[in-house]
Design an enzyme around this catalytic site. Structure first.
Site, PDB file in Angstrom:
ATOM      1  N   ASN A 371      49.348  15.125  22.116  1.00 11.30           N
ATOM      2  CA  ASN A 371      49.704  14.213  23.198  1.00 11.30           C
ATOM      3  C   ASN A 371      48.590  14.191  24.245  1.00 11.30           C
ATOM      4  O   ASN A 371      48.646  14.867  25.262  1.00 11.30           O
ATOM      5  CB  ASN A 371      51.036  14.627  23.836  1.00 11.30           C
ATOM      6  CG  ASN A 371      51.544  13.603  24.832  1.00 11.30           C
ATOM      7  OD1 ASN A 371      51.332  13.716  26.029  1.00 11.30           O
ATOM      8  ND2 ASN A 371      52.230  12.598  24.318  1.00 11.30           N
ATOM      9  N   GLY A 415      53.290  16.182  27.177  1.00  9.68           N
ATOM     10  CA  GLY A 415      51.903  16.461  27.515  1.00  9.68           C
ATOM     11  C   GLY A 415      51.331  15.490  28.524  1.00  9.68           C
ATOM     12  O   GLY A 415      52.073  14.742  29.182  1.00  9.68           O
ATOM     13  N   ARG A 417      49.811  12.613  28.265  1.00  6.27           N
ATOM     14  CA  ARG A 417      50.198  11.211  28.109  1.00  6.27           C
ATOM     15  C   ARG A 417      51.623  11.001  28.579  1.00  6.27           C
ATOM     16  O   ARG A 417      51.915  10.012  29.260  1.00  6.27           O
ATOM     17  CB  ARG A 417      50.043  10.752  26.650  1.00  6.27           C
ATOM     18  CG  ARG A 417      50.242   9.233  26.496  1.00  6.27           C
ATOM     19  CD  ARG A 417      50.127   8.771  25.040  1.00  6.27           C
ATOM     20  NE  ARG A 417      50.024   7.320  24.960  1.00  6.27           N
ATOM     21  CZ  ARG A 417      51.056   6.489  24.917  1.00  6.27           C
ATOM     22  NH1 ARG A 417      52.296   6.949  24.966  1.00  6.27           N
ATOM     23  NH2 ARG A 417      50.868   5.177  24.835  1.00  6.27           N
ATOM     24  N   CYS A 418      52.513  11.908  28.228  1.00  2.00           N
ATOM     25  CA  CYS A 418      53.909  11.792  28.654  1.00  2.00           C
ATOM     26  C   CYS A 418      54.042  11.752  30.170  1.00  2.00           C
ATOM     27  O   CYS A 418      54.935  11.104  30.715  1.00  2.00           O
ATOM     28  CB  CYS A 418      54.728  12.966  28.123  1.00  2.00           C
ATOM     29  SG  CYS A 418      54.914  13.030  26.335  1.00  2.00           S
ATOM     30  N   MET A 419      53.162  12.477  30.866  1.00  3.09           N
ATOM     31  CA  MET A 419      53.273  12.615  32.317  1.00  3.09           C
ATOM     32  C   MET A 419      52.608  11.474  33.078  1.00  3.09           C
ATOM     33  O   MET A 419      52.524  11.539  34.314  1.00  3.09           O
ATOM     34  CB  MET A 419      52.642  13.933  32.761  1.00  3.09           C
ATOM     35  CG  MET A 419      53.360  15.170  32.289  1.00  3.09           C
ATOM     36  SD  MET A 419      52.768  16.666  33.113  1.00  3.09           S
ATOM     37  CE  MET A 419      51.039  16.668  32.631  1.00  3.09           C
TER      38      MET A 419
END
Length: 428
Positions: A371, A415, A417-419
């Site tokens: 990620n 990760g 990208r998720c954040m």
């Protein structure tokens, strides 16, 4: 410790956002210019072991360290020319009009499943006692029962339901800003998320894009709406190029939602010509497409090797039939590298999480080794703990890494990208 820069950024006026006041994301790797984050707040302190499953967490992060790690992440972005906006700040600015604020409070209470009319009235009065910024922070944190000290539980409902500790649940997943909506081209998908726990998060984005000064008059197209009856989450949406979009069919996103987005893109004459539907195994470990597959350069992707066998890809393209728009759907029998080569026009390298090692791959994928957040072609933000994958990215494939600390942020199962939700990237 909060830096002066952080304090300034958290309290910037709307005028400070005028540098890029429209949305533009036509790739996963274009130079990142503006991004939306949420700094972990008191909602993390309201996690308890008994509530982990209900609130979709596997562990309880230590808020102090999680904030330090998140501030480090945000500063890495700023130091590389990225303007960082905060969800909590934009949401507070979006409800400056008293009529909008009243509507927002009412809708928030309804979506929090507060069923007693007397409790709704007490909660409305409580919310109206806060400044806009404190109100948003409090809503995100959750409302404990003891906070309404003057509320007398007269009705049968209030007395029977007096044991659960919260009137409104906390929203600990908010620091994963990737999921409530997704920027696609110059529009967004305003998502209907799989669970009630997370679907409540989308209310902030709704009011931001409908009422914030920087967005309300921008005529932003909505490729999906939170009122839909099928689910779509932003972690499943990857913009591979200005003509090709990938969407995962996953634990959190329905196939019907993919087709709805595809149809609206085609109907509105967007530049997108193809939607690739990636059907991945439905499991907590694989949750979203971006937990197992992200783009790091023009010709390079990270991938978790365990999805390669069961992965199925469907190509969806636009065709005009006698009775109007038709979507042609073809199951792809080629290898993933060849599918990507077909649409991106170059040979593709798949970089396997944990260097393809079964043990390292499983461990680092759990901690979001696949990620990555690209801030430019061949330049990504990664978690420090995924050292095997990081070494492969850097030493074997020449990817420039910005490594951020991750002991507490990673406990939420997401990760870099998720954040992050990119609002503006430069075109390639």
């Amino acid at each position: 410790m909060e830096t002066a820069l952080l304090k300034k950024t958290l309290n910037e006026s709307p005028a400070a956002y005028a540098v890029h006041n429209v949305l533009n994301v036509t790739s996963e790797i274009g130079q990142l210019k503006t991004v939306l984050l949420h700094r972990p707040g008191q909602e993390i302190e309201n996690l308890t072991p008994e509530l982990l499953e209900r609130l979709l967490f596997d562990d309880i992060p230590y808020l102090k360290v999680a904030r330090e790690e998140h501030d480090y992440f945000a500063n890495v972005l700023r130091e590389n020319g990225v303007k960082v906006l905060y969800l909590e700040t934009l949401a507070a600015e979006a409800i400056k009009d008293q009529g909008v604020k009243t509507q927002f409070i009412s809708q928030f209470i309804d979506e929090a499943s507060v069923e007693s009319e007397s409790l709704k009235e007490a909660l409305t009065e409580y919310f109206n006692s806060f400044s806009n910024q404190d109100l948003i922070n409090k809503m995100m944190a959750g409302i404990r029962r003891e906070e309404l000290r003057d509320f007398h539980r007269i009705s049968l409902y209030d007395q029977v339901n007096n044991l659960y500790p919260f009137i409104c649940d906390p929203m600990p997943n908010l620091y994963f800003t990737r999921d409530p909506f997704a920027t696609v081209g110059n529009g967004i998908t305003m998502n209907h998320m799989r669970t009630q726990t997370r679907n409540r998060e989308t209310i902030f984005a709704k009011y931001i894009f409908k009422n914030h000064l920087q967005f309300k008059d921008a005529q932003i197209p909505f490729w999906f709406d939170r009122e839909e009856d099928t689910s779509l989450e932003g972690g499943d949406v990857l913009v591979l190029s200005d003509t090709t979009l990938a969407i995962g069919i996953s634990q959190r996103t329905d196939a019907a939602s993919v087709e709805k987005v595809c149809r609206r893109l085609f109907q509105n004459n967007s530049k997108f010509e193809t939607v690739l539907a990636f059907h991945i195994p439905s499991s907590r470990a694989f949750m979203h497409l971006d937990t197992v597959f992200t783009m790091v350069d023009y010709d390079k992707f990270t991938i978790h090797s365990e999805i390669e066998g069961p992965l199925t890809v469907y190509e969806m393209t636009k065709h005009n039939g006698k009775n109007g728009l038709k979507i042609k759907i073809e199951k792809q029998d080629m290898k993933l590298e060849d599918i990507l080569k077909k649409h991106l026009g170059r040979d593709i390298a798949l970089i396997r999480c944990g260097n393809g090692d079964k043990i390292a791959g499983a461990r680092e994928q759990w901690n979001d080794g696949a990620n990555t957040l690209a801030i430019a072609p061949g330049e990504v933000v990664v978690y420090s703990r995924n050292h095997v994958t990081n070494k492969v990215l850097s030493e074997e494939y020449g990817v420039k890494l910005h490594i951020i600390p991750s002991s507490e942020l990673s406990r939420g199962r997401g990760g870099p990208r998720c954040m992050s939700m990119p609002l503006y990237r430069e075109n390639l």
